[in-house]
Motif scaffolding. Structure first.
Motif, PDB file in Angstrom:
ATOM      1  N   THR A 417       0.581  -1.295  -0.119  1.00 20.30           N
ATOM      2  CA  THR A 417      -0.032   0.115   0.024  1.00 20.30           C
ATOM      3  C   THR A 417       1.028   1.380   0.118  1.00 20.30           C
ATOM      4  O   THR A 417       0.349   2.326  -0.492  1.00 20.30           O
ATOM      5  N   SER A 441       7.499  -1.808  -9.175  1.00 21.36           N
ATOM      6  CA  SER A 441       6.698  -1.934  -7.898  1.00 21.36           C
ATOM      7  C   SER A 441       7.563  -3.392  -6.902  1.00 21.36           C
ATOM      8  O   SER A 441       6.915  -4.208  -6.647  1.00 21.36           O
ATOM      9  N   ASP A 468       5.143  -4.194   6.435  1.00 19.96           N
ATOM     10  CA  ASP A 468       6.045  -5.465   7.295  1.00 19.96           C
ATOM     11  C   ASP A 468       6.378  -6.480   6.327  1.00 19.96           C
ATOM     12  O   ASP A 468       7.445  -7.050   6.550  1.00 19.96           O
ATOM     13  N   GLY A 469       5.209  -7.009   5.267  1.00 18.80           N
ATOM     14  CA  GLY A 469       5.794  -7.864   4.485  1.00 18.80           C
ATOM     15  C   GLY A 469       7.055  -7.647   3.734  1.00 18.80           C
ATOM     16  O   GLY A 469       8.032  -8.816   3.709  1.00 18.80           O
ATOM     17  N   THR A 470       7.206  -6.465   3.252  1.00 20.26           N
ATOM     18  CA  THR A 470       8.365  -6.111   2.588  1.00 20.26           C
ATOM     19  C   THR A 470       9.713  -6.345   3.437  1.00 20.26           C
ATOM     20  O   THR A 470      10.792  -6.623   2.916  1.00 20.26           O
ATOM     21  N   ASN A 495       1.084  -3.856   9.546  1.00 16.82           N
ATOM     22  CA  ASN A 495      -0.463  -4.321   9.446  1.00 16.82           C
ATOM     23  C   ASN A 495      -0.717  -5.626   9.357  1.00 16.82           C
ATOM     24  O   ASN A 495      -1.748  -6.289   9.048  1.00 16.82           O
ATOM     25  N   GLY A 497       0.442  -8.197   7.654  1.00 14.16           N
ATOM     26  CA  GLY A 497       0.113  -9.017   6.379  1.00 14.16           C
ATOM     27  C   GLY A 497       0.449  -8.141   4.887  1.00 14.16           C
ATOM     28  O   GLY A 497       0.932  -7.269   4.836  1.00 14.16           O
ATOM     29  N   GLN A 499      -1.281  -6.942   3.112  1.00 11.95           N
ATOM     30  CA  GLN A 499      -2.663  -6.195   2.953  1.00 11.95           C
ATOM     31  C   GLN A 499      -3.033  -5.740   1.796  1.00 11.95           C
ATOM     32  O   GLN A 499      -4.410  -5.747   1.510  1.00 11.95           O
ATOM     33  N   SER A 500      -2.048  -5.213   1.041  1.00 11.45           N
ATOM     34  CA  SER A 500      -2.614  -4.275  -0.228  1.00 11.45           C
ATOM     35  C   SER A 500      -3.300  -5.566  -1.136  1.00 11.45           C
ATOM     36  O   SER A 500      -4.378  -5.354  -1.942  1.00 11.45           O
TER      37      SER A 500
HETATM   38  C1  TPP Z   1       9.172  -8.945  -5.195  1.00  9.42           C
HETATM   39  C2  TPP Z   1       7.613  -8.767  -5.372  1.00  9.42           C
HETATM   40  N1  TPP Z   1       6.974  -9.962  -4.762  1.00  9.42           N
HETATM   41  C3  TPP Z   1       5.433  -9.965  -4.944  1.00  9.42           C
HETATM   42  C4  TPP Z   1       4.892  -8.698  -5.162  1.00  9.42           C
HETATM   43  C5  TPP Z   1       3.544  -8.607  -5.126  1.00  9.42           C
HETATM   44  N2  TPP Z   1       3.077  -7.900  -4.018  1.00  9.42           N
HETATM   45  C6  TPP Z   1       2.742  -6.427  -4.295  1.00  9.42           C
HETATM   46  S1  TPP Z   1       2.410  -5.794  -2.778  1.00  9.42           S
HETATM   47  C7  TPP Z   1       2.617  -7.139  -1.876  1.00  9.42           C
HETATM   48  C8  TPP Z   1       2.276  -7.258  -0.320  1.00  9.42           C
HETATM   49  C9  TPP Z   1       3.302  -6.296   0.371  1.00  9.42           C
HETATM   50  O1  TPP Z   1       3.183  -6.289   1.613  1.00  9.42           O
HETATM   51  P1  TPP Z   1       3.382  -5.252   2.791  1.00  9.42           P
HETATM   52  O2  TPP Z   1       4.858  -4.970   2.451  1.00  9.42           O
HETATM   53  O3  TPP Z   1       3.093  -6.006   4.176  1.00  9.42           O
HETATM   54  O4  TPP Z   1       2.576  -3.915   2.370  1.00  9.42           O
HETATM   55  P2  TPP Z   1       1.027  -3.999   2.496  1.00  9.42           P
HETATM   56  O5  TPP Z   1       0.415  -4.616   1.373  1.00  9.42           O
HETATM   57  O6  TPP Z   1       0.686  -4.589   3.778  1.00  9.42           O
HETATM   58  O7  TPP Z   1       0.785  -2.564   2.593  1.00  9.42           O
HETATM   59  C10 TPP Z   1       2.809  -8.297  -2.693  1.00  9.42           C
HETATM   60  C11 TPP Z   1       3.111  -9.736  -2.338  1.00  9.42           C
HETATM   61  C12 TPP Z   1       6.011  -7.604  -5.452  1.00  9.42           C
HETATM   62  N3  TPP Z   1       5.328  -6.386  -5.776  1.00  9.42           N
HETATM   63  N4  TPP Z   1       7.097  -7.729  -5.264  1.00  9.42           N
END
Ligand code: TPP
Ligand code: MG
Length: 620
Positions: A417, A441, A468-470, A495, A497, A499-500
């Motif tokens: 997000t 992205s 947090d996922g990133t 958040n 997960g 979540q986006s």
């Molecule tokens: C290397 C990579 N893998 C998968 C994706 C697909 N993807 C886009 S956003 C996302 C989730 C990111 O999670 P987080 O960093 O926690 O951010 P949130 O969505 O919670 O804001 C994923 C898996 C991507 N953009 N880049």
């Protein structure tokens, strides 16, 4: 006899890079002032040795992950507006292929990076070398995977090939049209092979970064189209930033009264808070920009690739809208059937402003633009409001961060997000730079991206705003920040997960599956409570000062404290998992399953088909 110097392939590269300069608008700087590296048997004896013996004037930095090294180089290039970049050296095999994602990101974002992956033996006397993929085509190695993600690719089989390969790589690095990943593969043995190089090869060389002029006939055509328009809209893309055309853009927008919407890469194109700035465009854009875009009769696209996020998968603009595109790359200039003005953004805007003469929009349109903007600014302000019974929202978080940011500070983000939220909410005027990587992205760009920006600009705060996922994907860059004592503040939105993607899933599938950080509770699904991770402790373990906050006030205090730090800081912000910012109101073509036994999927498919048929329109 011209003087000769007997040197290895690797030594030549190191010596040569230290003599290369770039120049634009009379400003001269080192083209490749530094190099990132992780050594292995594919480069330690070659480039490693050469850097040790000959690299006094090229700063070596130790990478933690080859992909991150490339992201950092790309971010450095972006922060210097493509006038400078960094090189990256890797071992062969996995070290090399780890750079492929970074290369793709750089090439998509049109950012120059110089990649020097090790490669398998040219002589082949040794039999298959460790980490060699044996292929039916004997001259193919894993490094050939770089071909589709680079703008220049070569494999050095003999040291003397560098006499032509290196100048060509420098030309592409400094070309506004071709800029992207330049890959010079270095077979492990060839790195150590020597040849008698002419000493003149190591004389200083300056590469001019050109500003190609637009064709005057095209400018006339574009000006005629503009003069015929009642409701023009200017889209500012990354090309405006790369060409440093902000002032010329403001001159045209102000004189003619053309509202401006920004893409992810174009964020910050309008440098001051003027009435014509509508903010982000498209899927993650503001209601103001999207409302004006939907009724525009002329779209003046400057330095943008017009991807689906900007055009709402070809649904945003009127069927009869006309396009004029100013772009240094002819392919982009011809998109959407535009009047193509091929040239440097700054020069083209200047020429168009002169050709447009006294053209100006009507008072009615001006009032409409102002009203749309005022309405959006109210919506934006409300994003700072707490919601009873909920944790801090990402809107509150971003507005607090934006408030704390000062002129000269930069926020970096890329996936989840954060980029969409920043495109919408971040006020990038007054020098509060917003560095969004949304061409690829790429999760994992945020921390090395912040490193690249920090290396390019010693002054001001550098924030990495990251999900947090990133963060979990790639936190290792914190160790490098600690090693180099880089003053960077990482703000994590926890958040719980991805979540986006869950948000998208709920819109296109209707049921949550596999996106939240929940414990397995016995079944096939991850349906248990949220994982209790301590990201602050993890950050501390990697050498950062860390804070955990739950409110905007707590964040403000931590940001103040982080400003006093000299090394890396990490602020973990507990945020509401399913609370999103106001929707941009723009359609996106992500197709639900065509057949399904689930009613919620079937209804979404039906809605999708109805929307697609009603909304999508094409310009050619
Ligand atoms: C290397 C990579 N893998 C998968 C994706 C697909 N993807 C886009 S956003 C996302 C989730 C990111 O999670 P987080 O960093 O926690 O951010 P949130 O969505 O919670 O804001 C994923 C898996 C991507 N953009 N880049
Ligand atoms: Mg998250």
């Amino acid at each position: 006899m011209a003087a000769k110097e007997r040197l290895t392939t690797a030594q030549v590269i190191v010596k040569y890079l230290q003599m290369q300069w770039s120049e634009r608008d009379g400003r001269r700087r080192r083209l490749v002032p530094g190099i990132f590296g992780i050594f292995g048997h594919g480069n330690v004896h070659g480039l490693g040795q050469a850097l040790d013996e000959y690299g006094a004037d090229i700063v070596f930095r130790q990478g933690r992950n080859e992909q991150s090294m490339v992201h950092a180089a790309a971010a450095f290039a972006k922060a210097t507006r493509r006038t400078s970049t960094l090189a990256c050296t890797s071992s062969i095999g996995p070290g090399a292929t780890n750079m492929i994602t970074g290369a793709a990101g750089a090439t998509i974002n049109r950012l120059p990076v110089l990649l020097l992956p090790g490669d398998t033996y040219a002589t082949r006397r040794q039999g298959p070398v460790l980490q060699q993929l044996e292929h039916a085509h004997g001259d193919v190695s894993v490094n050939d995977c770089f071909r589709p993600v680079s703008r220049f690719f070569d494999r050095i089989q003999r040291p003397e090939q560098l006499l032509t390969a290196l100048p060509e790589a420098m030309r592409v690095l400094t070309s506004p049209v071709e800029a992207g990943a330049c890959v010079v593969c270095l077979p492990q043995d060839v790195q150590s092979h020597a040849w008698d190089f002419p000493a003149s090869f190591f004389e200083e060389r300056t590469w001019q970064i050109e500003r190609p002029l637009p064709d005057p006939a095209r400018i006339d055509e574009a000006a005629r189209a503009l003069r015929a328009a009642q409701r023009p809209l200017l889209i500012a893309g990354g090309g405006v930033r790369y060409a440093e055309a902000e002032e010329e853009l403001a001159v045209l927008a102000r004189a003619a009264g053309i509202p401006v919407a920004e893409t992810f890469a174009g964020k910050g194109s309008v440098a001051a808070d003027d009435w014509f700035l509508l903010g982000g465009l498209g899927l993650e854009g503001t209601s103001a920009a999207n409302r004006i875009a939907a009724e525009a009769d002329l779209v003046l696209a400057v330095g943008t690739r017009l991807t689906d996020f900007a055009t709402g998968s070809n649904s945003l603009f009127r069927e009869d809208a006309r396009f004029v595109a100013l772009n240094v790359d002819a392919r982009d200039a011809h998109k959407e059937g535009a009047v193509p003005v091929v040239g440097d953004a700054r020069e083209s805007l200047r020429a168009l402003a002169a050709a447009a003469g006294a053209y100006a929009i009507s008072d009615t349109y001006r009032a409409e633009v102002r009203a749309a903007r005022d309405e959006w600014l109210e919506v934006r302000a409300r994003c700072a409001d707490p919601i009873a019974g909920e944790r801090m929202s990402q809107g509150q978080l971003i507005l607090a961060l934006n408030e704390a940011a000062q002129a000269g500070d930069t926020v970096v983000t890329a996936a989840g997000t954060p980029p969409g939220d920043l495109l919408k909410l971040w006020d990038a005027t007054g020098g509060r730079e917003c560095h969004l990587e949304f061409g690829y992205s790429c999760m994992g760009y945020e921390l090395p991206g912040a490193v690249g920006v920090r290396l390019a600009q010693p002054e001001g705060e550098v924030y990495a705003y990251i999900g947090d996922g990133t963060f979990l994907l790639n936190p290792g860059e914190l160790a490098e920040m600690a090693q180099e004592q880089l003053k960077i503040t990482v703000v994590i939105s926890e958040n719980h997960g991805f979540q986006s993607i869950r948000r998208l899933q709920m819109a296109r599938v209707g049921r949550p599956f596999g996106n939240e950080f929940r414990a397995r509770n016995g079944g096939a699904r991850l349906g248990g409570p949220y994982l209790e991770l301590d990201l602050a402790k993890a950050a501390e373990g990697l050498g950062a000062r860390a804070w955990r906050v739950t409110t905007p006030d707590g964040l403000r205090e931590a940001l103040d404290a982080a400003r006093q730090q000299s090394g890396p800081s990490v602020i973990v912000c507990e945020t509401e998992p399913h609370r999103y910012l106001p929707d941009g109101g723009v359609w996106w073509d992500v197709a639900p399953a065509e057949v399904s036994g689930l009613a919620e999927v079937r209804s979404r498919r039906e809605q999708y088909e109805t929307d697609r048929d009603a909304l999508q329109r094409f310009h050619y």
